[in-house]
Design an enzyme around this catalytic site. Structure first.
Site, PDB file in Angstrom:
ATOM      1  N   GLU A   3       0.833   3.911   1.756  1.00 17.39           N
ATOM      2  CA  GLU A   3       1.224   4.339   3.097  1.00 17.39           C
ATOM      3  C   GLU A   3       2.321   3.456   3.679  1.00 17.39           C
ATOM      4  OE1 GLU A   3      -3.275   5.084   2.672  1.00 17.39           O
ATOM      5  OE2 GLU A   3      -1.854   3.487   2.143  1.00 17.39           O
TER       6      GLU A   3
ATOM      7  N   HIS B  68       0.850  -1.183   0.000  1.00 14.35           N
ATOM      8  CA  HIS B  68       0.000   0.000   0.000  1.00 14.35           C
ATOM      9  C   HIS B  68       0.891   1.240   0.000  1.00 14.35           C
ATOM     10  CE1 HIS B  68      -3.886  -1.948   1.765  1.00 14.35           C
ATOM     11  NE2 HIS B  68      -3.304  -2.729   0.861  1.00 14.35           N
TER      12      HIS B  68
ATOM     13  N   CYS C 109      -2.781  -0.056   7.441  1.00 11.74           N
ATOM     14  CA  CYS C 109      -1.973   1.159   7.318  1.00 11.74           C
ATOM     15  C   CYS C 109      -2.180   2.085   8.506  1.00 11.74           C
ATOM     16  CB  CYS C 109      -2.295   1.875   6.009  1.00 11.74           C
ATOM     17  SG  CYS C 109      -1.793   0.931   4.546  1.00 11.74           S
TER      18      CYS C 109
ATOM     19  N   CYS D  99      -6.411   2.051   5.169  1.00 14.35           N
ATOM     20  CA  CYS D  99      -7.064   0.847   5.669  1.00 14.35           C
ATOM     21  C   CYS D  99      -6.610   0.596   7.104  1.00 14.35           C
ATOM     22  CB  CYS D  99      -6.719  -0.347   4.780  1.00 14.35           C
ATOM     23  SG  CYS D  99      -5.006  -0.903   4.948  1.00 14.35           S
TER      24      CYS D  99
END
Length: 169
Positions: free
Chosen positions: A59, A57, A90, A87
């Site tokens: 992040e 991801h 993260c 999410c």
């Protein structure tokens, strides 16, 4: 400490998301800002059908870069700007690494984690004060997700609640 220009830094995150989309990836981009300057960036990777994973991801990649910086910084003064609400994975990784301010553009109705009530968790989390600022340049981010979900060759999250919600915005 000077005032942070949310739209300026979100536009930098949107640049990362545009780049992700141009390479066929899910259009999530982020930047981490400290003392009014971008420290690190990240964009989503590995959303294609042949190499999909849920670790890369934007992040998480930016956080890895932040952790690897040799510069001494107060992580509680770092602000994350992301084109999509982080999410749960993260969000947890960010707060465990000292990030206390999260700014996002578009809400993740399927997997967003920023509404997690830390007061209901174990004592380690209960005293954490996290500031979340939503909807900064939301329409610009929404446009990228609409473009992604309207492309038939993009299979990542097609048919999901997020895809349906996005197409109906």
């Amino acid at each position: 400490m000077s005032k942070v220009d949310y739209e300026l830094f979100m536009s930098k995150a949107l640049e990362e998301a545009h780049h992700a989309l141009s390479t066929g990836e899910f259009p999530v981009g982020c930047v981490m800002v400290y003392e009014n300057r971008v420290l690190v960036t990240g964009m989503r990777h590995h959303t294609g059908p042949d190499n999909q994973n849920e670790l890369d991801h934007a992040e998480m990649l930016a956080l890895r870069r932040l952790v690897d910086l040799e510069e001494k910084i107060d992580r509680e003064e770092v602000t994350l700007f992301s084109t999509l609400e982080p999410c749960l994975m993260c969000y947890a990784a960010l707060i465990l690494n000292g990030i206390r301010h999260i700014v996002y553009a578009y809400e993740d109705v399927m997997g967003g984690g920023t509404n997690l009530d830390l007061k209901r968790l174990t004592p380690f989390y209960q005293d954490m004060e996290i500031k979340v600022t939503p909807n900064i340049l939301r329409q610009e981010s929404l446009g990228l997700f609409k473009k992604f979900f309207s492309a038939p060759q993009k299979t990542y999250l097609q048919g999901s609640l997020l895809a349906e919600y996005t197409q109906n915005q």
